[in-house]
Design a protein around this motif. Sequence first.
Motif, short mmCIF file in Angstrom:
data_model
loop_
_atom_site.label_atom_id
_atom_site.label_comp_id
_atom_site.label_asym_id
_atom_site.label_seq_id
_atom_site.Cartn_x
_atom_site.Cartn_y
_atom_site.Cartn_z
N GLN A 77 12.92 59.89 76.72
CA GLN A 77 13.46 58.65 76.13
C GLN A 77 14.94 58.75 75.79
O GLN A 77 15.63 57.74 75.71
CB GLN A 77 12.69 58.30 74.87
N TYR B 125 7.95 63.34 76.25
CA TYR B 125 8.31 61.93 76.33
C TYR B 125 9.50 61.59 75.44
O TYR B 125 10.34 60.77 75.79
CB TYR B 125 7.11 61.02 76.03
N SER B 126 9.60 62.27 74.29
CA SER B 126 10.75 61.95 73.43
C SER B 126 12.04 62.44 74.10
O SER B 126 13.08 61.80 73.98
CB SER B 126 10.55 62.45 72.00
N LEU C 260 3.28 52.94 76.38
CA LEU C 260 3.15 53.03 77.84
C LEU C 260 1.88 52.33 78.31
O LEU C 260 0.98 52.05 77.50
CB LEU C 260 3.16 54.50 78.27
N PHE D 84 5.93 55.36 83.92
CA PHE D 84 5.37 56.69 83.72
C PHE D 84 3.86 56.65 83.80
O PHE D 84 3.22 55.77 83.24
CB PHE D 84 5.79 57.24 82.34
N ASP E 96 4.13 64.63 73.61
CA ASP E 96 5.04 63.94 72.69
C ASP E 96 6.48 64.42 72.89
O ASP E 96 7.41 63.62 72.98
CB ASP E 96 4.64 64.20 71.23
N LYS F 43 2.75 55.41 72.66
CA LYS F 43 4.13 55.50 73.16
C LYS F 43 4.59 54.17 73.77
O LYS F 43 5.71 54.06 74.27
CB LYS F 43 4.23 56.62 74.21
N PHE G 158 0.65 59.05 83.01
CA PHE G 158 0.17 60.28 82.40
C PHE G 158 -1.34 60.24 82.36
O PHE G 158 -1.95 59.17 82.36
CB PHE G 158 0.72 60.42 80.97
#
Length: 358
Positions: free
Chosen positions: A351, A347-348, A146, A121, A344, A144, A123
Amino acid sequence: MSNKDLNELRDQLDDINLQLLHLISNRAKVVQEIGKVKEKQGVNRYDPVRERKMLDLIESNNEGPLDVATVKHLFKEIFKAGLDLQEDDHKKALLVSRKKKSEDTIIDLKGELIGNGIPSFVFGPCAVESYEQVAKVAESIRNKGLKLMRGGAYKPRTSPYDFQGLGVEGLKILKRVADEYGLAVISEIVNPADVETAVEYIDVIQIGARNMQNFELLKAAGAVNKPVLLKRGLAATIDEFINAAEYIMAQGNGNIILCERGIRTYERATRNTLDISAVPILKQETHLPVMVDVTHSTGRKDLLLPTAKAALAIGADGVMAEVHPDPSVALSDSAQQMDLKQFDEFYSEIQKLNWVTV
Ligand code: PEP
Ligand code: MN
Protein backbone atom coordinates in the motif's frame (compact mmCIF):
# COMPACT_ATOMS: atom_id res chain seq x y z
CA MET A 1 39.27 -8.17 -66.37
CA SER A 2 39.40 -4.39 -66.39
CA ASN A 3 37.51 -2.19 -63.97
CA LYS A 4 35.44 -1.03 -66.88
CA ASP A 5 34.27 -4.63 -67.58
CA LEU A 6 33.48 -5.18 -63.92
CA ASN A 7 31.40 -2.04 -63.79
CA GLU A 8 29.53 -3.10 -66.90
CA LEU A 9 28.73 -6.48 -65.36
CA ARG A 10 27.56 -4.77 -62.19
CA ASP A 11 25.32 -2.51 -64.24
CA GLN A 12 23.89 -5.62 -65.87
CA LEU A 13 23.19 -7.12 -62.43
CA ASP A 14 21.42 -3.99 -61.27
CA ASP A 15 19.35 -4.09 -64.39
CA ILE A 16 18.43 -7.77 -63.88
CA ASN A 17 17.57 -7.10 -60.22
CA LEU A 18 15.15 -4.39 -61.33
CA GLN A 19 13.63 -6.70 -63.92
CA LEU A 20 13.20 -9.38 -61.25
CA LEU A 21 11.59 -6.88 -58.92
CA HIS A 22 9.25 -5.84 -61.68
CA LEU A 23 8.35 -9.48 -62.43
CA ILE A 24 7.89 -10.43 -58.78
CA SER A 25 5.64 -7.41 -58.24
CA ASN A 26 3.63 -8.24 -61.34
CA ARG A 27 3.30 -11.81 -60.14
CA ALA A 28 2.06 -10.56 -56.76
CA LYS A 29 -0.60 -8.47 -58.48
CA VAL A 30 -1.83 -11.47 -60.46
CA VAL A 31 -1.89 -13.53 -57.25
CA GLN A 32 -4.04 -10.82 -55.65
CA GLU A 33 -6.44 -11.00 -58.59
CA ILE A 34 -6.65 -14.78 -58.23
CA GLY A 35 -7.28 -14.30 -54.50
CA LYS A 36 -10.28 -12.06 -55.25
CA VAL A 37 -11.75 -14.58 -57.68
CA LYS A 38 -11.26 -17.39 -55.18
CA GLU A 39 -12.87 -15.36 -52.42
CA LYS A 40 -15.94 -14.83 -54.59
CA GLN A 41 -16.06 -18.54 -55.33
CA GLY A 42 -15.49 -19.34 -51.66
CA VAL A 43 -12.62 -21.71 -52.41
CA ASN A 44 -9.49 -22.24 -50.37
CA ARG A 45 -6.60 -19.96 -51.31
CA TYR A 46 -3.85 -22.45 -50.73
CA ASP A 47 -3.92 -25.02 -53.49
CA PRO A 48 -1.13 -27.61 -53.11
CA VAL A 49 -2.05 -29.37 -56.38
CA ARG A 50 -1.66 -26.15 -58.33
CA GLU A 51 1.57 -25.35 -56.49
CA ARG A 52 2.95 -28.78 -57.38
CA LYS A 53 2.15 -28.16 -61.07
CA MET A 54 3.89 -24.78 -61.02
CA LEU A 55 6.98 -26.31 -59.42
CA ASP A 56 7.02 -29.18 -61.94
CA LEU A 57 6.87 -26.71 -64.82
CA ILE A 58 9.73 -24.71 -63.36
CA GLU A 59 11.77 -27.85 -62.72
CA SER A 60 11.34 -29.20 -66.25
CA ASN A 61 12.45 -25.87 -67.71
CA ASN A 62 15.47 -25.36 -65.52
CA GLU A 63 18.63 -25.31 -67.62
CA GLY A 64 21.04 -24.27 -64.90
CA PRO A 65 23.42 -23.07 -63.72
CA LEU A 66 21.36 -23.17 -60.48
CA ASP A 67 20.43 -26.68 -59.38
CA VAL A 68 16.80 -27.74 -59.16
CA ALA A 69 16.66 -27.66 -55.35
CA THR A 70 17.88 -24.07 -55.24
CA VAL A 71 15.50 -22.93 -57.94
CA LYS A 72 12.58 -24.65 -56.20
CA HIS A 73 13.54 -23.07 -52.89
CA LEU A 74 13.58 -19.61 -54.45
CA PHE A 75 10.21 -20.12 -56.09
CA LYS A 76 8.68 -21.54 -52.92
CA GLU A 77 9.58 -18.26 -51.20
CA ILE A 78 7.98 -16.28 -54.00
CA PHE A 79 4.84 -18.45 -53.78
CA LYS A 80 4.71 -17.95 -50.03
CA ALA A 81 5.02 -14.18 -50.34
CA GLY A 82 2.08 -14.22 -52.73
CA LEU A 83 -0.03 -16.34 -50.39
CA ASP A 84 0.75 -14.08 -47.42
CA LEU A 85 -0.38 -11.13 -49.48
CA GLN A 86 -3.81 -12.68 -49.94
CA GLU A 87 -4.42 -12.78 -46.21
CA ASP A 88 -5.39 -9.42 -44.92
CA ASP A 89 -3.54 -8.42 -41.76
CA HIS A 90 -6.62 -7.78 -39.72
CA LYS A 91 -8.09 -11.20 -40.50
CA LYS A 92 -4.77 -12.88 -39.74
CA ALA A 93 -4.48 -11.28 -36.28
CA LEU A 94 -5.42 -13.38 -33.27
CA LEU A 95 -8.58 -12.43 -31.41
CA VAL A 96 -6.55 -11.78 -28.25
CA SER A 97 -4.08 -9.52 -30.03
CA ARG A 98 -3.85 -5.75 -29.85
CA LYS A 99 -3.97 -5.68 -33.63
CA LYS A 100 -7.50 -6.98 -33.41
CA LYS A 101 -8.60 -4.76 -30.53
CA SER A 102 -6.56 -1.81 -29.39
CA GLU A 103 -8.45 -1.01 -26.14
CA ASP A 104 -7.63 -2.89 -22.92
CA THR A 105 -10.02 -5.64 -21.91
CA ILE A 106 -11.38 -4.88 -18.44
CA ILE A 107 -12.91 -7.69 -16.43
CA ASP A 108 -15.53 -6.98 -13.79
CA LEU A 109 -15.45 -9.38 -10.85
CA LYS A 110 -18.26 -8.40 -8.52
CA GLY A 111 -17.31 -4.75 -8.97
CA GLU A 112 -13.52 -5.25 -8.85
CA LEU A 113 -12.20 -4.19 -12.23
CA ILE A 114 -9.19 -6.09 -13.52
CA GLY A 115 -7.16 -4.21 -16.10
CA ASN A 116 -8.46 -0.69 -15.46
CA GLY A 117 -5.06 0.69 -14.45
CA ILE A 118 -5.52 0.14 -10.71
CA PRO A 119 -3.77 -3.02 -9.49
CA SER A 120 -5.91 -5.89 -8.22
CA PHE A 121 -4.83 -8.46 -5.66
CA VAL A 122 -5.72 -12.11 -5.33
CA PHE A 123 -4.92 -13.79 -2.04
CA GLY A 124 -5.90 -17.10 -0.56
CA PRO A 125 -4.69 -20.54 0.34
CA CYS A 126 -3.00 -22.90 -2.06
CA ALA A 127 -5.72 -25.48 -1.40
CA VAL A 128 -9.13 -25.40 0.23
CA GLU A 129 -8.79 -27.59 3.32
CA SER A 130 -11.78 -26.63 5.46
CA TYR A 131 -14.44 -23.97 5.86
CA GLU A 132 -12.64 -22.49 8.90
CA GLN A 133 -9.31 -22.28 7.09
CA VAL A 134 -10.79 -20.44 4.09
CA ALA A 135 -12.98 -18.20 6.25
CA LYS A 136 -10.00 -16.97 8.29
CA VAL A 137 -8.21 -15.86 5.13
CA ALA A 138 -11.41 -14.35 3.73
CA GLU A 139 -11.85 -12.25 6.84
CA SER A 140 -8.34 -10.89 6.50
CA ILE A 141 -8.92 -10.13 2.80
CA ARG A 142 -12.18 -8.34 3.50
CA ASN A 143 -10.64 -6.35 6.37
CA LYS A 144 -8.15 -4.93 3.88
CA GLY A 145 -10.97 -3.78 1.63
CA LEU A 146 -9.98 -6.34 -0.98
CA LYS A 147 -12.38 -8.34 -3.11
CA LEU A 148 -10.64 -11.33 -4.65
CA MET A 149 -9.85 -14.69 -3.10
CA ARG A 150 -8.22 -17.81 -4.49
CA GLY A 151 -8.18 -21.42 -3.30
CA GLY A 152 -7.67 -24.74 -5.04
CA ALA A 153 -10.35 -27.43 -4.87
CA TYR A 154 -8.65 -29.57 -7.51
CA LYS A 155 -4.91 -29.66 -7.01
CA PRO A 156 -2.66 -30.87 -9.83
CA ARG A 157 0.14 -32.35 -7.73
CA THR A 158 3.49 -33.71 -8.80
CA SER A 159 2.90 -36.90 -6.81
CA PRO A 160 -0.38 -38.84 -7.10
CA TYR A 161 -0.05 -39.63 -3.37
CA ASP A 162 -0.14 -35.97 -2.34
CA PHE A 163 -3.36 -34.19 -1.33
CA GLN A 164 -5.44 -33.80 -4.49
CA GLY A 165 -7.97 -31.28 -3.17
CA LEU A 166 -11.53 -31.56 -1.84
CA GLY A 167 -13.16 -31.40 -5.28
CA VAL A 168 -16.77 -30.20 -5.38
CA GLU A 169 -16.80 -30.00 -1.56
CA GLY A 170 -14.00 -27.45 -1.87
CA LEU A 171 -15.95 -25.45 -4.45
CA LYS A 172 -18.94 -25.40 -2.08
CA ILE A 173 -16.78 -24.10 0.75
CA LEU A 174 -15.41 -21.38 -1.52
CA LYS A 175 -18.89 -20.31 -2.56
CA ARG A 176 -20.17 -20.22 1.00
CA VAL A 177 -17.19 -18.15 2.20
CA ALA A 178 -17.29 -15.86 -0.84
CA ASP A 179 -20.99 -15.15 -0.21
CA GLU A 180 -20.49 -14.57 3.49
CA TYR A 181 -17.57 -12.18 3.01
CA GLY A 182 -18.68 -10.53 -0.22
CA LEU A 183 -15.72 -11.78 -2.22
CA ALA A 184 -15.22 -13.05 -5.76
CA VAL A 185 -13.46 -16.36 -5.90
CA ILE A 186 -10.92 -17.91 -8.27
CA SER A 187 -10.32 -21.64 -8.37
CA GLU A 188 -8.52 -24.04 -10.64
CA ILE A 189 -10.41 -26.57 -12.74
CA VAL A 190 -8.44 -29.46 -14.20
CA ASN A 191 -11.07 -31.50 -16.01
CA PRO A 192 -13.17 -30.18 -18.92
CA ALA A 193 -16.12 -32.17 -17.56
CA ASP A 194 -16.04 -30.14 -14.32
CA VAL A 195 -16.30 -26.73 -15.99
CA GLU A 196 -20.12 -26.75 -16.19
CA THR A 197 -20.47 -27.56 -12.48
CA ALA A 198 -17.73 -25.19 -11.40
CA VAL A 199 -19.39 -22.12 -12.90
CA GLU A 200 -22.17 -22.45 -10.33
CA TYR A 201 -19.72 -22.01 -7.47
CA ILE A 202 -16.85 -19.81 -8.58
CA ASP A 203 -16.37 -16.42 -10.23
CA VAL A 204 -13.20 -17.18 -12.18
CA ILE A 205 -12.03 -20.46 -13.65
CA GLN A 206 -8.30 -20.85 -13.20
CA ILE A 207 -6.42 -22.94 -15.72
CA GLY A 208 -3.14 -23.93 -14.13
CA ALA A 209 0.36 -24.02 -15.54
CA ARG A 210 0.27 -27.77 -16.06
CA ASN A 211 -2.87 -27.48 -18.12
CA MET A 212 -2.01 -24.46 -20.24
CA GLN A 213 -1.96 -26.61 -23.35
CA ASN A 214 -4.80 -28.91 -22.34
CA PHE A 215 -6.73 -27.82 -25.40
CA GLU A 216 -9.97 -29.58 -24.47
CA LEU A 217 -9.95 -27.78 -21.12
CA LEU A 218 -9.22 -24.46 -22.84
CA LYS A 219 -12.12 -25.05 -25.22
CA ALA A 220 -14.46 -26.01 -22.38
CA ALA A 221 -13.53 -22.84 -20.46
CA GLY A 222 -14.02 -20.83 -23.63
CA ALA A 223 -17.52 -22.19 -24.08
CA VAL A 224 -18.90 -20.85 -20.79
CA ASN A 225 -19.74 -17.34 -19.73
CA LYS A 226 -17.24 -17.06 -16.89
CA PRO A 227 -13.92 -15.21 -16.70
CA VAL A 228 -10.81 -17.37 -16.97
CA LEU A 229 -7.44 -16.87 -15.32
CA LEU A 230 -4.92 -18.62 -17.52
CA LYS A 231 -1.50 -19.38 -16.09
CA ARG A 232 1.60 -19.64 -18.21
CA GLY A 233 2.90 -23.18 -18.63
CA LEU A 234 6.11 -24.23 -16.92
CA ALA A 235 7.91 -24.47 -20.24
CA ALA A 236 5.69 -22.36 -22.45
CA THR A 237 6.97 -19.60 -24.68
CA ILE A 238 5.06 -16.33 -24.71
CA ASP A 239 3.75 -17.21 -28.14
CA GLU A 240 2.40 -20.55 -26.87
CA PHE A 241 0.85 -18.73 -23.91
CA ILE A 242 -0.90 -16.26 -26.21
CA ASN A 243 -2.14 -19.07 -28.41
CA ALA A 244 -3.53 -20.90 -25.38
CA ALA A 245 -5.55 -17.76 -24.59
CA GLU A 246 -6.65 -17.71 -28.22
CA TYR A 247 -8.13 -21.21 -27.78
CA ILE A 248 -10.38 -19.81 -25.05
CA MET A 249 -11.36 -16.68 -26.94
CA ALA A 250 -11.95 -18.60 -30.16
CA GLN A 251 -14.85 -20.33 -28.38
CA GLY A 252 -16.43 -16.98 -27.59
CA ASN A 253 -15.10 -16.20 -24.12
CA GLY A 254 -12.88 -13.12 -24.19
CA ASN A 255 -12.82 -12.53 -20.43
CA ILE A 256 -9.33 -13.84 -19.90
CA ILE A 257 -6.69 -12.81 -17.38
CA LEU A 258 -3.16 -13.91 -18.23
CA CYS A 259 -0.99 -14.89 -15.29
CA GLU A 260 2.80 -15.07 -15.41
CA ARG A 261 3.84 -17.58 -12.75
CA GLY A 262 7.47 -18.28 -13.58
CA ILE A 263 9.02 -20.69 -16.01
CA ARG A 264 11.42 -23.55 -15.49
CA THR A 265 15.05 -22.68 -16.08
CA TYR A 266 18.37 -24.05 -14.82
CA GLU A 267 18.22 -21.62 -11.89
CA ARG A 268 17.55 -23.38 -8.58
CA ALA A 269 17.61 -20.38 -6.23
CA THR A 270 13.91 -19.90 -6.87
CA ARG A 271 11.24 -22.50 -7.52
CA ASN A 272 10.76 -21.10 -11.02
CA THR A 273 12.20 -18.08 -12.77
CA LEU A 274 9.81 -15.15 -12.84
CA ASP A 275 9.87 -13.88 -16.42
CA ILE A 276 9.10 -10.30 -15.51
CA SER A 277 9.57 -8.97 -19.04
CA ALA A 278 6.74 -11.24 -20.15
CA VAL A 279 4.38 -8.73 -18.49
CA PRO A 280 4.99 -5.75 -20.81
CA ILE A 281 5.32 -8.09 -23.80
CA LEU A 282 1.90 -9.61 -23.07
CA LYS A 283 0.46 -6.14 -22.50
CA GLN A 284 1.82 -4.98 -25.85
CA GLU A 285 0.85 -8.04 -27.82
CA THR A 286 -2.58 -8.64 -26.33
CA HIS A 287 -5.44 -6.55 -24.95
CA LEU A 288 -5.86 -8.85 -21.94
CA PRO A 289 -5.07 -8.00 -18.31
CA VAL A 290 -1.87 -9.56 -16.97
CA MET A 291 -1.26 -10.71 -13.40
CA VAL A 292 1.83 -12.03 -11.69
CA ASP A 293 1.77 -14.93 -9.24
CA VAL A 294 4.65 -14.22 -6.87
CA THR A 295 4.18 -17.39 -4.82
CA HIS A 296 4.62 -20.08 -7.45
CA SER A 297 7.19 -18.12 -9.44
CA THR A 298 9.57 -17.62 -6.54
CA GLY A 299 8.58 -20.32 -4.03
CA ARG A 300 10.21 -18.05 -1.45
CA LYS A 301 8.46 -15.90 1.12
CA ASP A 302 11.36 -13.45 1.27
CA LEU A 303 10.89 -12.65 -2.43
CA LEU A 304 7.14 -12.07 -2.42
CA LEU A 305 7.35 -8.37 -1.69
CA PRO A 306 10.20 -7.41 -4.05
CA THR A 307 8.73 -9.40 -6.93
CA ALA A 308 5.24 -7.97 -6.29
CA LYS A 309 6.75 -4.47 -6.43
CA ALA A 310 8.57 -5.34 -9.63
CA ALA A 311 5.37 -6.72 -11.14
CA LEU A 312 3.44 -3.53 -10.39
CA ALA A 313 6.31 -1.31 -11.51
CA ILE A 314 6.51 -3.07 -14.86
CA GLY A 315 2.79 -2.67 -15.49
CA ALA A 316 1.06 -5.80 -14.21
CA ASP A 317 -2.66 -5.43 -13.60
CA GLY A 318 -2.48 -7.45 -10.45
CA VAL A 319 -0.60 -9.74 -8.13
CA MET A 320 -1.50 -13.16 -6.78
CA ALA A 321 -0.01 -14.64 -3.61
CA GLU A 322 -0.89 -17.50 -1.29
CA VAL A 323 -2.02 -16.98 2.31
CA HIS A 324 -2.83 -19.69 4.86
CA PRO A 325 -3.87 -19.22 8.50
CA ASP A 326 -1.29 -21.80 9.57
CA PRO A 327 1.10 -22.57 6.71
CA SER A 328 3.13 -25.09 8.68
CA VAL A 329 0.19 -27.52 8.61
CA ALA A 330 -0.93 -26.69 5.05
CA LEU A 331 -1.60 -29.73 2.89
CA SER A 332 0.22 -28.16 -0.09
CA ASP A 333 2.85 -25.46 -0.63
CA SER A 334 3.44 -25.26 3.10
CA ALA A 335 6.82 -23.50 2.83
CA GLN A 336 5.77 -20.58 0.71
CA GLN A 337 2.36 -19.44 1.92
CA MET A 338 2.20 -16.32 4.08
CA ASP A 339 0.51 -16.55 7.47
CA LEU A 340 -2.01 -13.88 8.39
CA LYS A 341 0.54 -11.64 10.09
CA GLN A 342 2.92 -11.83 7.16
CA PHE A 343 -0.04 -11.11 4.91
CA ASP A 344 -0.79 -7.92 6.89
CA GLU A 345 2.84 -6.81 6.63
CA PHE A 346 3.05 -7.66 2.94
CA TYR A 347 -0.08 -5.73 2.13
CA SER A 348 0.81 -2.69 4.20
CA GLU A 349 4.16 -2.50 2.35
CA ILE A 350 2.36 -2.80 -0.98
CA GLN A 351 0.00 0.00 0.00
CA LYS A 352 2.95 2.32 0.50
CA LEU A 353 3.45 2.24 -3.24
CA ASN A 354 1.55 5.30 -4.33
CA TRP A 355 -0.19 3.62 -7.25
CA VAL A 356 -2.21 1.39 -4.94
CA THR A 357 -5.31 3.33 -4.13
CA VAL A 358 -7.22 0.87 -1.95
C1 PEP B 1 -2.06 -22.63 -8.12
O1 PEP B 1 -2.19 -21.43 -8.39
O2 PEP B 1 -2.68 -23.18 -7.21
C2 PEP B 1 -1.12 -23.45 -8.90
C3 PEP B 1 -1.08 -24.77 -8.80
O3 PEP B 1 -0.30 -22.73 -9.68
P1 PEP B 1 0.44 -23.13 -11.05
O4 PEP B 1 -0.56 -23.77 -11.94
O5 PEP B 1 0.93 -21.81 -11.55
O6 PEP B 1 1.57 -24.05 -10.66
MN1 MN C 1 0.23 -23.43 -4.36
